[in-house]
Design an enzyme around this catalytic site. Structure first.
Site, short mmCIF file in Angstrom:
data_model
loop_
_atom_site.label_atom_id
_atom_site.label_comp_id
_atom_site.label_asym_id
_atom_site.label_seq_id
_atom_site.Cartn_x
_atom_site.Cartn_y
_atom_site.Cartn_z
N TYR A 149 -1.29 -1.03 -3.32
CA TYR A 149 -1.95 -2.22 -3.89
C TYR A 149 -1.92 -3.37 -2.91
O TYR A 149 -2.96 -3.98 -2.61
CB TYR A 149 -1.26 -2.63 -5.19
CG TYR A 149 -1.51 -4.07 -5.56
CD1 TYR A 149 -2.80 -4.52 -5.84
CD2 TYR A 149 -0.47 -5.00 -5.62
CE1 TYR A 149 -3.06 -5.84 -6.15
CE2 TYR A 149 -0.72 -6.33 -5.94
CZ TYR A 149 -2.00 -6.74 -6.20
OH TYR A 149 -2.25 -8.06 -6.52
N LYS A 152 -5.08 -5.37 -0.93
CA LYS A 152 -5.34 -6.80 -0.99
C LYS A 152 -5.29 -7.43 0.41
O LYS A 152 -6.08 -8.32 0.73
CB LYS A 152 -4.31 -7.47 -1.91
CG LYS A 152 -4.50 -7.15 -3.38
CD LYS A 152 -5.81 -7.64 -3.95
CE LYS A 152 -5.83 -9.15 -4.12
NZ LYS A 152 -7.06 -9.62 -4.82
N THR A 179 -2.56 -12.34 -3.20
CA THR A 179 -1.22 -12.19 -3.75
C THR A 179 -0.17 -12.36 -2.66
O THR A 179 -0.42 -12.08 -1.48
CB THR A 179 -1.06 -10.80 -4.40
OG1 THR A 179 0.32 -10.58 -4.76
CG2 THR A 179 -1.46 -9.69 -3.43
N ASP A 180 1.02 -12.79 -3.07
CA ASP A 180 2.13 -12.88 -2.12
C ASP A 180 2.57 -11.51 -1.61
O ASP A 180 3.23 -11.40 -0.57
CB ASP A 180 3.32 -13.63 -2.73
CG ASP A 180 3.85 -13.02 -4.02
OD1 ASP A 180 3.34 -11.97 -4.47
OD2 ASP A 180 4.80 -13.60 -4.60
N GLU A 181 2.19 -10.45 -2.31
CA GLU A 181 2.66 -9.11 -1.94
C GLU A 181 2.11 -8.64 -0.59
O GLU A 181 2.64 -7.69 0.00
CB GLU A 181 2.32 -8.11 -3.04
CG GLU A 181 3.01 -8.44 -4.35
CD GLU A 181 2.88 -7.33 -5.38
OE1 GLU A 181 3.00 -6.15 -5.02
OE2 GLU A 181 2.66 -7.67 -6.56
#
Length: 325
Positions: free
Chosen positions: A152, A156, A128-130
């Site tokens: 979260y 990741k 994810t970009d997060e």
């Protein structure tokens, strides 16, 4: 020549099931005969209704990626793993992060270990970009430092580092994809677009965090899955590929589009306190996957959103049992 065998973790979830449906529908050239094993724990966000009830090229295995013994039995003989399985809702990770560490970090490690033990060398990790944090201006390239701000995103990011390490240490042919926000059919109604659409269709109000000016990029799930397939086929081992959407919106702008699509007005919007450590802006530099693999999103936001709203309007029997609305 024997057909390819693809092992898809989290294949009953939103993005994983979109990938499986496309594979089984023959939409990926060269993989029209591929056999797909869907491996899914069927948590609240996994749903067998997201997949064909019966398909001659699909096998479903209910299991936890933390279960190394089970993986050791079902993985041998596959040509590649596409790893979607994850806990993915930021708000849930703020309320309790232990399941995120267990699934996203320990589960990914268990899966990588099982690949080593069973001889499956091709591994695509869907991230994810997060993991990059928040960016005030410009866009993140793939070599930007990981600066996650939610549990979260941290889980990741940790998984990404394990994937990289197994490539460097053990020679697994791993690649990582980092994508912007996805939308489309079959998305569990805790995420903003299905949550808002379902509530608006049901006549309820929708909650908008803070001032609504947090910026996100959006990509249709089918475009994302097409990018993942390109990375599986042609991505360079050890590399990371950003999958950027072509639409950047504030949450307030997105809310306005959803209100219009559902025939509602701003009286239905209720401002709620902002999320803790709410990242202000995400933006991915997607030039690498464009230049190396020729990927570009094909579904414009206007059409994709209209199709998505129509799907939720026409498939109430899918979301009503999930507590949507």
């Amino acid at each position: 020549m024997a057909s390819m065998r693809i092992f898809v973790t989290g294949g009953a979830g939103f993005i994983g099931s979109a990938y499986v449906r496309a594979m089984l529908a023959g939409r990926y050239p060269g993989f029209e005969d591929a056999a797909v094993t869907v491996f899914d724990k069927l948590t609240y966000a996994g749903n067998r209704a997201n997949l064909p009830r019966t398909h001659p090229r699909m096998t479903f295995v209910r299991g936890d990626i933390c279960d190394g013994r089970l993986l050791g039995r079902v993985l041998p003989g596959h040509d590649a793993v596409v790893h979607f399985a994850a806990e993915s809702h930021v708000d849930r990770s703020i309320a309790g992060s232990a399941p995120f560490v267990a699934t996203n970090v320990l589960g990914t490690h268990s899966l990588l270990d099982a690949c080593l033990g069973s001889g499956v060398s091709r591994f695509v990790h869907v991230s994810t970009d997060e993991v990059y944090g928040s960016i005030d201006s410009g866009a993140w390239p793939e070599d930007h430092p990981l600066e996650p701000n939610s549990p979260y995103a941290a889980s990741k990011g940790a998984a990404d580092l394990l994937v990289r390490a197994f490539h460097r240490t053990h020679g697994l042919k791993t690649t990582i994809t980092r994508c912007s926000n996805n939308y489309g059919p079959y998305q569990y109604p805790e995420k903003v677009i299905p949550l808002f659409v379902i509530r608006l269709l049901e006549g309820s109000d929708v909650p908008l965090y803070g001032d609504g000016l947090n910026v996100r990029e959006w990509i249709h799930v089918e475009d994302h899955c097409r990018a993942i397939q390109l990375v599986l086929e042609s991505g360079r081992p050890g590399e990371t590929y950003n999958v950027a959407g072509d639409a950047s919106l504030t949450n307030r702008e997105l809310t306005g589009l959803l209100l219009a699509a559902c025939g509602a007005d701003w009286a239905r919007v209720k401002h709620v306190p902002d999320r803790k450590a709410h990242d202000r802006r995400y933006a991915l530099d997607g030039s690498k996957i464009r230049e190396e693999l020729g990927f570009r999103p094909a579904i414009p936001l206007e059409r994709g959103l209209a199709d998505t709203v129509r799907w939720y309007r026409e498939n109430r029997d899918w979301w009503r049992p999930l507590g949507g609305g």
